[in-house]
Write a protein that holds these residues in place. Structure first.
Motif, PDB file in Angstrom:
ATOM      1  N   THR A 129      -1.505   6.954  -9.971  1.00  0.00           N
ATOM      2  CA  THR A 129      -1.332   5.491  -9.887  1.00  0.00           C
ATOM      3  C   THR A 129      -1.127   5.046  -8.444  1.00  0.00           C
ATOM      4  OG1 THR A 129       1.053   5.725 -10.269  1.00  0.00           O
ATOM      5  CG2 THR A 129      -0.360   5.392 -12.209  1.00  0.00           C
ATOM      6  N   ILE A 130      -1.514   5.890  -7.511  1.00  0.00           N
ATOM      7  CA  ILE A 130      -1.279   5.616  -6.094  1.00  0.00           C
ATOM      8  C   ILE A 130      -2.247   4.558  -5.597  1.00  0.00           C
ATOM      9  CG2 ILE A 130      -1.299   6.622  -3.786  1.00  0.00           C
ATOM     10  CD1 ILE A 130      -0.631   9.322  -5.081  1.00  0.00           C
ATOM     11  N   ASP A 131      -1.704   3.520  -4.978  1.00  0.00           N
ATOM     12  CA  ASP A 131      -2.514   2.495  -4.323  1.00  0.00           C
ATOM     13  C   ASP A 131      -2.785   2.987  -2.903  1.00  0.00           C
ATOM     14  OD1 ASP A 131      -3.816   0.180  -3.641  1.00  0.00           O
ATOM     15  OD2 ASP A 131      -1.966  -0.942  -3.232  1.00  0.00           O
ATOM     16  N   TYR A 132      -4.054   3.280  -2.589  1.00  0.00           N
ATOM     17  CA  TYR A 132      -4.352   3.942  -1.321  1.00  0.00           C
ATOM     18  C   TYR A 132      -5.515   3.286  -0.581  1.00  0.00           C
ATOM     19  CZ  TYR A 132      -8.497   6.200  -3.367  1.00  0.00           C
ATOM     20  OH  TYR A 132      -9.717   6.450  -3.946  1.00  0.00           O
ATOM     21  N   GLU A 133      -5.596   3.622   0.695  1.00  0.00           N
ATOM     22  CA  GLU A 133      -6.736   3.260   1.526  1.00  0.00           C
ATOM     23  C   GLU A 133      -7.220   4.520   2.235  1.00  0.00           C
ATOM     24  OE1 GLU A 133      -5.436   0.449   4.442  1.00  0.00           O
ATOM     25  OE2 GLU A 133      -3.942   1.801   5.324  1.00  0.00           O
ATOM     26  N   SER A 188      -1.989   5.859   3.013  1.00  0.00           N
ATOM     27  CA  SER A 188      -3.140   5.754   3.917  1.00  0.00           C
ATOM     28  C   SER A 188      -3.607   7.166   4.244  1.00  0.00           C
ATOM     29  CB  SER A 188      -2.769   5.018   5.210  1.00  0.00           C
ATOM     30  OG  SER A 188      -2.376   3.691   4.950  1.00  0.00           O
ATOM     31  N   GLY A 237      -0.163   1.970   4.702  1.00  0.00           N
ATOM     32  CA  GLY A 237       0.534   2.658   3.617  1.00  0.00           C
ATOM     33  C   GLY A 237       1.937   3.076   4.010  1.00  0.00           C
ATOM     34  N   MET A 283       0.841  -1.195   0.000  1.00  0.00           N
ATOM     35  CA  MET A 283       0.000   0.000   0.000  1.00  0.00           C
ATOM     36  C   MET A 283       0.879   1.249   0.000  1.00  0.00           C
ATOM     37  SD  MET A 283      -3.251   0.854   0.065  1.00  0.00           S
ATOM     38  CE  MET A 283      -4.001  -0.658   0.675  1.00  0.00           C
ATOM     39  N   ASP A 284       0.617   2.145  -0.962  1.00  0.00           N
ATOM     40  CA  ASP A 284       1.418   3.371  -1.056  1.00  0.00           C
ATOM     41  C   ASP A 284       1.000   4.417  -0.035  1.00  0.00           C
ATOM     42  OD1 ASP A 284       2.807   2.389  -3.310  1.00  0.00           O
ATOM     43  OD2 ASP A 284       1.171   3.009  -4.623  1.00  0.00           O
ATOM     44  N   ARG A 288     -11.668   0.103  -0.487  1.00  0.00           N
ATOM     45  CA  ARG A 288     -10.551   0.944  -0.052  1.00  0.00           C
ATOM     46  C   ARG A 288     -10.913   1.751   1.186  1.00  0.00           C
ATOM     47  NH1 ARG A 288      -9.602   3.849  -5.742  1.00  0.00           N
ATOM     48  NH2 ARG A 288     -11.830   4.095  -5.340  1.00  0.00           N
TER      49      ARG A 288
END
Length: 314
Positions: free
Chosen positions: A31-35, A4, A85, A1-2, A60
């Motif tokens: 392209t950010i992998d986020y929550e 949070s 993240g 994860m990138d 997410r």
């Protein structure tokens, strides 16, 4: 994860759907992998129902619900503890922070910074009861902590998660995280961010917290400067007061033998006794602080230093 994104929520049912949409719109082009971690701080309205709907339609979105209202610091701490993240970005749930600034904060971190603090340079709040006290408080906090920021009160900040692992939050200390992170060697900077007027509801955290913030600032100052050497603070004041008591005692003796002033009628005698007693008290308090500090670090296996990386160690 990138990434949070952590948002404390307290009675913000009207703002929650807009908040979610703005965060989604801000991060969708990247392209950010986020929550998105939303912490319900004991809301009394329909905030939790809104949060459940969001969590049901978007995986997410992660929701934490408190049993009662514990405060903004506790809500942020819970979000930090659950974040996965590499970078953690807290923000307010009232839509005054702009999620469009999140990618900009992340870009600033690429310059080698561990903490990027938002600065509401064009703040949309009243001057007398919000902006002026903030200006004075930020100047005082910067002077006390040695970490000079224009806007400690801005929730929108970006932290590397490993920095937060060494920071424990209590009271109103969420605003002092940059200073606490700097204590363990984090590189801190700030950048201007957008600030909007509140659309719905009213502020839940106002000037009434001033006293608590001041008391927490004293705690932070002690942690930054004397947490591993309390005798240097209390011992110094012990020597000062003991020395002052010794000096007033000499004056009392002089007045007794050369000016024939009876000691039982001289108020300096009481001051001498008081200062000598306080000097001993300060010294004992410093020694007790040393014992407490050693217990804190040694019993929990904590170190008085923080290592960024090691090379060629097995």
């Amino acid at each position: 994860m990138d990434l949070s994104v952590v948002v404390p929520i307290y009675n913000e049912e009207e703002n929650i759907p807009v908040l979610y949409q703005r965060v989604t719109d801000a991060l969708a082009p990247t392209t950010i992998d986020y929550e998105l971690i939303l912490v319900d701080d004991g809301s009394a309205d329909n905030s939790f129902a809104q949060l459940k709907l969001l969590a049901a339609k978007d995986k997410r979105v992660k929701v934490i619900r408190f049993r009662r209202n514990f405060g903004q610091t506790a809500a942020m701490s819970a979000g930090f503890d659950c974040a996965t993240g590499h970078v953690v970005v807290p923000m307010d749930g009232d839509l005054q922070n702009d999620p469009l600034d999140i990618p900009l904060l992340l870009d600033r971190m690429h310059d080698g910074f561990d903490v990027v603090s938002g600065w509401r340079k064009d703040r949309k709040d009243t001057f007398i009861n919000r902006r002026l006290p903030s200006i004075l408080a930020n100047g005082f906090i910067s002077h006390m902590t040695g970490v000079h920021l224009h806007d400690y009160g801005c929730t929108l900040k970006a932290y590397r998660r490993e920095v937060l692992e060494d920071v424990n939050l209590y009271g109103e200390m969420h605003r002092f995280v940059p200073a606490l992170a700097h204590q363990v060697g984090a590189k801190v900077t700030e950048m201007p961010v957008r600030h909007h007027e509140r659309l719905h509801g009213q502020s839940k955290y106002g000037i009434s917290r001033t006293t608590r913030v001041i008391l927490d600032l004293l705690t932070v100052k002690f942690l930054l400067s004397y947490s591993t050497k309390p005798i240097q603070l209390f011992g110094r004041w012990g020597i000062y007061t003991f020395g002052a008591g010794f000096a007033t005692g000499l004056v009392t003796m002089y007045m007794k033998f050369f000016e024939h002033v009876n000691m039982n009628r001289n108020p300096l005698l009481i001051l001498t006794a008081f200062l000598l007693f306080m000097g001993v008290q300060f010294l004992v308090l410093g020694l007790l602080g040393e014992l407490t500090a050693r217990t804190y670090y040694e019993a929990q296996g904590k170190q008085i230093y923080n290592v960024k990386e090691k090379i060629n160690f097995v």
